[in-house]
Design a protein around this motif. Structure first.
Motif, short mmCIF file in Angstrom:
data_model
loop_
_atom_site.label_atom_id
_atom_site.label_comp_id
_atom_site.label_asym_id
_atom_site.label_seq_id
_atom_site.Cartn_x
_atom_site.Cartn_y
_atom_site.Cartn_z
N ILE A 1 -0.22 -2.74 13.58
CA ILE A 1 0.80 -1.71 13.71
C ILE A 1 2.19 -2.30 13.49
O ILE A 1 3.06 -1.67 12.86
N TYR A 2 2.42 -3.51 13.98
CA TYR A 2 3.78 -4.04 13.97
C TYR A 2 3.97 -5.36 13.22
O TYR A 2 5.11 -5.80 13.00
N THR A 3 2.91 -6.05 12.80
CA THR A 3 3.08 -7.38 12.21
C THR A 3 3.84 -7.36 10.89
O THR A 3 4.90 -8.00 10.75
N ILE A 4 3.34 -6.62 9.89
CA ILE A 4 4.01 -6.59 8.58
C ILE A 4 5.36 -5.89 8.68
O ILE A 4 6.34 -6.28 8.03
N GLN A 5 5.45 -4.87 9.54
CA GLN A 5 6.73 -4.19 9.75
C GLN A 5 7.78 -5.17 10.24
O GLN A 5 8.94 -5.14 9.82
N THR A 6 7.38 -6.07 11.15
CA THR A 6 8.32 -7.05 11.70
C THR A 6 8.77 -8.04 10.63
O THR A 6 9.93 -8.47 10.62
N LEU A 7 7.87 -8.41 9.72
CA LEU A 7 8.21 -9.38 8.67
C LEU A 7 9.37 -8.90 7.81
O LEU A 7 10.20 -9.70 7.36
N PHE A 8 9.44 -7.60 7.56
CA PHE A 8 10.49 -7.06 6.70
C PHE A 8 11.54 -6.26 7.49
O PHE A 8 12.31 -5.51 6.91
N SER A 9 11.56 -6.46 8.80
CA SER A 9 12.48 -5.70 9.63
C SER A 9 13.93 -6.09 9.36
O SER A 9 14.26 -7.28 9.28
N PRO A 10 14.83 -5.12 9.24
CA PRO A 10 16.26 -5.44 9.06
C PRO A 10 16.87 -6.08 10.30
O PRO A 10 17.95 -6.67 10.23
N ASP A 11 16.18 -5.96 11.45
CA ASP A 11 16.68 -6.56 12.68
C ASP A 11 16.38 -8.06 12.75
O ASP A 11 16.92 -8.76 13.61
N ASP A 12 15.49 -8.53 11.86
CA ASP A 12 15.13 -9.95 11.87
C ASP A 12 16.32 -10.77 11.36
O ASP A 12 16.87 -10.46 10.30
#
Length: 657
Positions: free
Chosen positions: A26-37
């Protein structure tokens, strides 16, 4: 085992063991490209294939090879978990020798640190899992955005509020829901892969290696999010005792692993087919299904994350219970929620502390992407510690070629150190949270363990030898009165020749000048195995006249009870089994039960915390303060040992530490 029984085990394992790792897509790939990273990954075809390859091989090496292939073999009489792993360190090796005490102490300390990180993980998992699922509502309609955090908090509060009822009634539904979940994410991923089959190239390790060669900085920073794909790996080991290695391994290899691979590949395929998309990548997991299936998927994801949270919370209860039994935490109130399954327990204090921590995390971070930076550190630390200890256990105790064990353990350790280094770059963005929580819990557990050993030594000096007390009874003038009936005194010390006199028994002799005509002194110890058969729990160590030469002489029995660290410490049941087996005719229904308690107070003085300690306890001032404060959490001993409340007498003394 019959086929229906095997199927039931597989379904049960799906519902309990794989909830955490099963909701990671649910969140792994989303986190990889997150603008918050702080170190976002540019969305390019090469980067996508490299990341999908990294995720695939991380899951394969860490979960399939390390945990399913190796760690699950390190069971302690069928039980798993990092606390069980610690107890294996004290066993003899294949050469008949034991590890040196210093090595055991160092690895045990590392294991306690791993348990502390697992407990911090149990705070972060419900927060990130439920929050990531509820965030799917934003894909249904952007108008739901302001309600994501409030809805998450409500779900979490309800989840913890129902813990006191136990998981037995709802557990039967966990397996089918998770089976539906894995089937759904697998099919959704497969549909995307069929539309963009070029993503399957990422299954080759050359793409992961090529990503590091072409973009070393980007690939390194990305590891902090890639590690999210293996969150929940420790649960496979922690829940080993509930289902056994065959059920856990089969469920992983034949359903969970293929479904996760398809889900990650499907999200990669979705993004490969839309590389021209403007703006940040948002929720590729939820976008992998048609619009008509979005709301049902959000609801199913919410149910799956609640189940994942339930499994982690139950795991936290189990870890705390084992820590209590092994002497790393005070005796907390533990409620058994099932009359048939010993492992189903509820720890009220831990439950409400976890709930408060989870709610605070949700309100503080407000998004699953922000929480992901904190999540990876706890996961990486726990896996690295488990890898270290299992390498030592395998090299010392197993018959595998030592070069294979050491080489494999070193390689996996270096692999996890790379993940750890990547997570350290996120310290300022939330990775400090599990470190602070883990350090605090580690300090509490090691302080309690050290202080408990010191207090035990002080207590033994205060109690004095049991046989010396009995010699004084025999020569007392005036003679001691023997009251009809049976008295059972619980003692923390040994039941052998060096047995000490329970404080309650000494107080009865010195202040009341009387004893019951039949006295049973019971020592309670915790074995380094999960379960001890009931007919082996109790052992009669000695039986002798209470007062030699007197009429009546009375009767004294020294009894030793040894419970497993996962076992319910039901003292009356154990004594009843001993009485029936050895024909002792103990009148337990009419017996009086005596407990000795210590009221711990921090000693005064001018100790400046240099390690010399105050009189009686060799600990710095701050540690003595923490130890005495922690002792306030200790629950009623009569309830802990299942003693009859109406016939239990508590007598104690104050001890300055």
């Amino acid at each position: 085992m019959t086929s229906p029984a095997r199927s039931a085990l597989l379904l049960g394992a799906l519902g309990v063991v794989f909830g955490d790792i099963g909701t990671s897509p649910i969140y792994t790939i989303q986190t990889l490209f997150s603008p918050d990273d702080p170190h976002p990954v540019p969305l390019t075809a090469d980067n996508l294939l490299g990341l999908v390859s990294l995720i695939f091989w991380s899951v394969t090496l860490v979960v399939t090879v390390l945990y399913v292939g190796v760690v699950l073999r390190a069971d302690n009489d069928g039980e798993g978990g990092i606390m069980s792993l610690i107890t294996l360190l004290g066993r003899r090796g294949r050469d008949g020798r034991r590890l040196s005490p210093r090595v055991v102490a160092a690895l045990a300390a590392a294991g306690i640190a791993g348990a502390a990180l697992f407990l911090s993980d149990s705070m972060i998992t419900p927060a990130i899992s439920v929050l990531s699922a509820v965030e799917g509502l934003e894909q249904v309609s952007p108008g739901f955005a302001p309600f994501v955090v409030p809805i998450t908090v409500v779900i979490i509060v309800v989840l913890f509020a129902v813990q006191r009822f136990g998981t037995a009634k709802v557990g039967a539904a966990f397996g089918p829901v998770m089976a539906l979940w894995f089937t759904t994410i697998g099919v959704a991923g497969l549909v995307q892969v069929v539309g963009e089959p070029s993503v399957l190239r990422a299954l080759s390790p050359t793409y992961a290696v090529g990503f590091f060669v072409a973009e070393p900085g980007t690939a390194f920073f990305a590891l902090a999010a890639v590690v999210l794909s293996v969150t929940g790996a420790e649960a496979l080991y922690a829940d080993l005792g509930h289902f056994g290695r065959p059920a856990v391994s089969r469920a992983w290899l034949f359903l969970v692993y293929p479904s996760l691979v398809l889900s990650y590949a499907g999200q990669g395929a979705l993004l490969l087919g839309d590389l021209s998309a403007d703006g940040p990548v948002r929720a590729p997991f939820f976008l992998s299904v048609p619009s008509w299936a979005l709301l049902p998927l959000v609801l199913l994801a919410t149910a799956a994350t609640v189940i994942a949270s339930q499994a982690v919370i139950t795991g936290a209860f189990s870890v705390v219970r084992q820590a209590v039994q092994l002497g790393y935490l005070p005796r907390l109130r533990i409620v058994h929620t099932s009359a048939h399954t010993i492992g189903q327990v509820y720890v009220p204090w831990v439950n409400w502390a976890l709930m408060l921590a989870v709610v605070v995390l949700v309100l503080a971070f407000e998004s699953s992407a922000a929480l992901a930076f904190a999540f990876g550190m706890a996961v990486t630390g726990t896996i690295l510690i488990t890898t270290t200890i299992i390498t030592v256990v395998a090299a010392h105790q197993w018959s595998w070629p030592r070069w294979v064990v050491v080489g494999g353990g070193t390689g996996m350790g270096l692999f996890m150190l790379l993940f750890l280094a990547a997570n350290l770059t996120k310290l300022a963005h939330g990775a400090w949270v599990p470190l602070v929580i883990g350090t605090a819990l580690f300090t509490v557990m090691t302080t309690w363990h050290r202080g408990r050993r010191g207090v035990t030594a002080l207590r033994r000096r205060q109690e004095g030898p049991l046989h010396a007390l009995l010699d004084g009874v025999a020569t007392a003038d005036p003679a001691l009165a023997l009251v009809p009936g049976t008295a059972v005194y619980l003692n923390r010390g040994s039941a052998g020749s060096d047995a000490t006199a329970p404080l309650a028994m000494r107080a009865t002799v010195e202040h009341l000048h009387a004893l019951h005509s039949r006295v049973v002194v019971v020592s309670v110890e915790t074995a380094d195995v999960p379960q001890v058969p009931l007919d082996e729990v109790a052992r009669l160590v000695e039986r002798r006249p209470l007062v030699d030469g007197a009429s009546p002489a009375g009767d004294l029995l020294l009894v030793e009870l040894r419970f497993g660290y996962l076992q319910r410490t039901d003292v009356p049941d154990a004594l009843a089994a001993l009485s029936a087996r050895d024909e002792l005719a103990l009148d337990l229904d009419g017996a009086s039960w005596f407990l000795s308690t210590l009221d711990l107070r921090r000693a005064g003085g001018d100790d400046d915390g240099d390690g010399d300690g105050a009189p009686g306890l060799d600990m710095p001032r701050w540690q003595r303060g923490l130890f005495t404060a922690t002792s306030r959490l200790t629950t009623d001993a009569a309830r802990a040992f299942d003693l009859p409340a109406t016939r239990t007498v508590v007598m104690g003394a104050r001890l300055e530490v």
